[in-house]
Motif scaffolding. Structure first.
Motif, PDB file in Angstrom:
ATOM      1  N   GLU A 101       0.772  -1.350   0.124  1.00 50.07           N
ATOM      2  CA  GLU A 101       0.074   0.090   0.061  1.00 50.07           C
ATOM      3  C   GLU A 101       0.812   1.217  -0.005  1.00 50.07           C
ATOM      4  OE1 GLU A 101      -3.628   1.482   3.021  1.00 50.07           O
ATOM      5  OE2 GLU A 101      -3.698  -0.511   2.443  1.00 50.07           O
ATOM      6  N   VAL A 103       1.747   5.072  -0.216  1.00 51.26           N
ATOM      7  CA  VAL A 103       1.118   6.327   0.525  1.00 51.26           C
ATOM      8  C   VAL A 103       2.453   7.619   0.336  1.00 51.26           C
ATOM      9  CG1 VAL A 103       0.372   7.326   2.413  1.00 51.26           C
ATOM     10  CG2 VAL A 103      -0.024   5.028   2.142  1.00 51.26           C
ATOM     11  N   ASP A 123      -5.299   8.947   3.669  1.00 49.74           N
ATOM     12  CA  ASP A 123      -5.132   8.009   2.595  1.00 49.74           C
ATOM     13  C   ASP A 123      -5.079   6.669   2.785  1.00 49.74           C
ATOM     14  OD1 ASP A 123      -4.621  10.213   1.305  1.00 49.74           O
ATOM     15  OD2 ASP A 123      -2.577   9.901   0.600  1.00 49.74           O
ATOM     16  N   ILE A 124      -4.541   6.194   4.123  1.00 52.48           N
ATOM     17  CA  ILE A 124      -4.471   4.588   4.541  1.00 52.48           C
ATOM     18  C   ILE A 124      -5.934   4.504   4.859  1.00 52.48           C
ATOM     19  CG2 ILE A 124      -4.058   3.174   6.400  1.00 52.48           C
ATOM     20  CD1 ILE A 124      -1.097   4.577   6.477  1.00 52.48           C
ATOM     21  N   GLU A 125      -6.848   5.270   5.636  1.00 52.41           N
ATOM     22  CA  GLU A 125      -8.110   5.077   5.893  1.00 52.41           C
ATOM     23  C   GLU A 125      -9.119   4.780   4.778  1.00 52.41           C
ATOM     24  OE1 GLU A 125      -8.853   8.400   8.551  1.00 52.41           O
ATOM     25  OE2 GLU A 125      -8.073   7.018  10.349  1.00 52.41           O
ATOM     26  N   ASN A 128      -8.065   1.361   3.099  1.00 56.39           N
ATOM     27  CA  ASN A 128      -8.543   0.281   3.957  1.00 56.39           C
ATOM     28  C   ASN A 128      -9.929  -0.071   4.007  1.00 56.39           C
ATOM     29  OD1 ASN A 128      -5.845  -0.517   4.026  1.00 56.39           O
ATOM     30  ND2 ASN A 128      -5.803   0.028   6.436  1.00 56.39           N
ATOM     31  N   TYR A 203       3.138  -1.217   4.125  1.00 51.95           N
ATOM     32  CA  TYR A 203       2.861   0.169   3.999  1.00 51.95           C
ATOM     33  C   TYR A 203       4.223   0.830   3.292  1.00 51.95           C
ATOM     34  CZ  TYR A 203      -1.570  -0.460   6.499  1.00 51.95           C
ATOM     35  OH  TYR A 203      -2.613  -0.835   6.658  1.00 51.95           O
ATOM     36  N   VAL A 225       0.573   8.671  11.955  1.00 53.27           N
ATOM     37  CA  VAL A 225       0.971   7.385  11.197  1.00 53.27           C
ATOM     38  C   VAL A 225       1.753   6.669  11.961  1.00 53.27           C
ATOM     39  CG1 VAL A 225       1.988   6.516   9.185  1.00 53.27           C
ATOM     40  CG2 VAL A 225       0.437   8.550   8.894  1.00 53.27           C
ATOM     41  N   SER A 234       2.049  -3.242  11.960  1.00 50.98           N
ATOM     42  CA  SER A 234       2.178  -3.145  10.626  1.00 50.98           C
ATOM     43  C   SER A 234       3.294  -3.294  10.314  1.00 50.98           C
ATOM     44  CB  SER A 234       1.428  -2.034   9.866  1.00 50.98           C
ATOM     45  OG  SER A 234       0.016  -2.040  10.275  1.00 50.98           O
ATOM     46  N   TRP A 236       6.303  -1.749   7.488  1.00 46.01           N
ATOM     47  CA  TRP A 236       6.250  -0.581   6.667  1.00 46.01           C
ATOM     48  C   TRP A 236       7.610  -0.422   6.352  1.00 46.01           C
ATOM     49  CZ3 TRP A 236       8.776   3.721   8.801  1.00 46.01           C
ATOM     50  CH2 TRP A 236       9.014   3.748  10.232  1.00 46.01           C
TER      51      TRP A 236
END
Length: 364
Positions: A101, A103, A123-125, A128, A203, A225, A234, A236
């Motif tokens: 993902e 970002v 953006d993540i929200e 997802n 991420y 974040v 997570s 990343w």
């Protein structure tokens, strides 16, 4: 071959990252069974161990481990209901084994953001939530379809519904299905639904060297974040996607020098590929000799017969034994013959669990 889909909002660097990754694309002669279309690249996994084994065995050919990256259509709000290229986007994600993902975390007036502002957590929200909503529809539909079988007291249907109801509750709360701790047998029950939010996610935060990067200014948006990444445990990585694409056009010996002149501190594409490999819970064992040195990809905790299937499916049923030595121990011995004389090569049976870095000779 396992695959990773690259997803993100429009204009965050997805295709640029894909282009940088595919500079590492595996040559066709090594993987003749792979049909590559414009949005798919089979990429070699950087591994210095393999290079050393090639030199050790004076191999004529070197074949790296590989994973497939897929450049998936850009996402917009409402993708789960077919907005933009939503249907294509979600169908493509369903086919991959894991998700990158991407970002954006740099501000630049010349590069328009689809939402008109730089807010990585937002953006993540958005991404997802689209995955969650798509899965919620899939799970709800499946539960409804099970009702007939449940009325007939079909035990499998009852078990499946129990698992799906747990997943539906988590999704309804706005959480990824992967946040739910399922038993191994429960995971197997819902495996066929290919739920998007059960796939592992990496991420990737796209920076810009010399630009205004949120992570370099103690910006509250970046702190938000960091809190999310820690809370969700997570995986990343940070990377300057544009620089990585520029680097791929330079000769190998000039790349590091160029990066240093830019003050580069980001992780690079090689590290990203390795992270993707880990994301899929993969490991590598080796075969090495004069003809070739090759890295083989298997799931962690694979037994010797299961690992042998990477070479040929017959290896599982016809497996007799395997001669095993750690790659570094083999190099230190100086030759396979010397390693054998010193008792460093072990003979293992069907129950042996292959370790990352094993150099193996299978006997069938």
């Amino acid at each position: 071959m396992l695959s990773i889909g690259i997803v993100g909002l429009p204009n965050v660097g997805k295709s640029t990252l894909f282009n940088a990754l595919t500079e590492k694309q595996v040559s066709a002669e090594n993987y003749p069974f792979c049909t590559i279309d414009p949005t798919v690249g089979v990429v070699s996994v950087p591994d210095e161990r393999l290079n050393k084994l090639t030199e050790f065995s004076q191999s004529q050919k070197t074949v790296p481990a590989a994973i497939e990256f897929v450049d998936i259509a850009g996402l917009v709000k409402g993708a789960h209901s077919g907005e933009g290229l939503g249907n294509k986007f979600l169908a493509n994600i369903r086919e991959v084994d894991a998700i990158i993902e991407i970002v954006r975390i740099f501000e630049d007036g010349d590069v328009i953001h689809v939402e008109g502002k730089i807010d990585p957590m937002d953006d993540i929200e958005v991404i997802n939530l689209e995955l969650i909503m798509a899965d919620f529809q899939t799970v709800s539909k499946r539960i409804a379809n099970l009702e007939k079988d449940i009325k007939r007291q079909d035990k499998k249907a009852v078990l499946e519904k129990d698992v799906l109801v747990k997943i539906e509750k988590v999704l309804d709360e706005g959480q990824l299905a992967s946040s739910l701790e399922l038993l191994k047998e429960e995971t197997e029950i819902v495996k066929g639904l290919h739920l998007l939010t059960m796939k592992p996610i990496l991420y990737v935060f796209n920076k810009k060297m010399g630009g205004k990067n949120l992570d370099e200014t103690d910006n509250p948006k970046w702190l938000e974040v960091e809190e999310f990444l820690e809370k969700s445990n997570s995986k990343w990585i940070k990377i300057d996607v544009q620089i990585e694409q520029e680097l791929k056009d330079l000769p190998e010996d000039e790349r590091e020098e160029y990066k240093q002149t830019l003050g580069g501190t980001c992780d690079d594409v090689d590290r990203l590929i390795q992270k993707g490999y880990e994301l899929l819970d993969l490991m590598t064992y080796f075969t090495t000799g004069e003809d070739e040195s090759r890295a083989w990809t298997v799931k962690r905790n694979s037994t010797a017969p299961q690992a042998g299937m990477a070479i040929h499916t017959d290896f599982k049923d016809k497996f007799i034994k395997a001669d095993v030595i750690n790659w570094k121990t083999l190099l230190q011995a100086g030759s396979r013959g010397k390693a054998r004389e010193e008792g460093l090569i072990r003979t293992e049976g069907k129950e042996y669990v292959v370790q990352d870095g094993d150099a193996i000779e299978f006997k069938i």
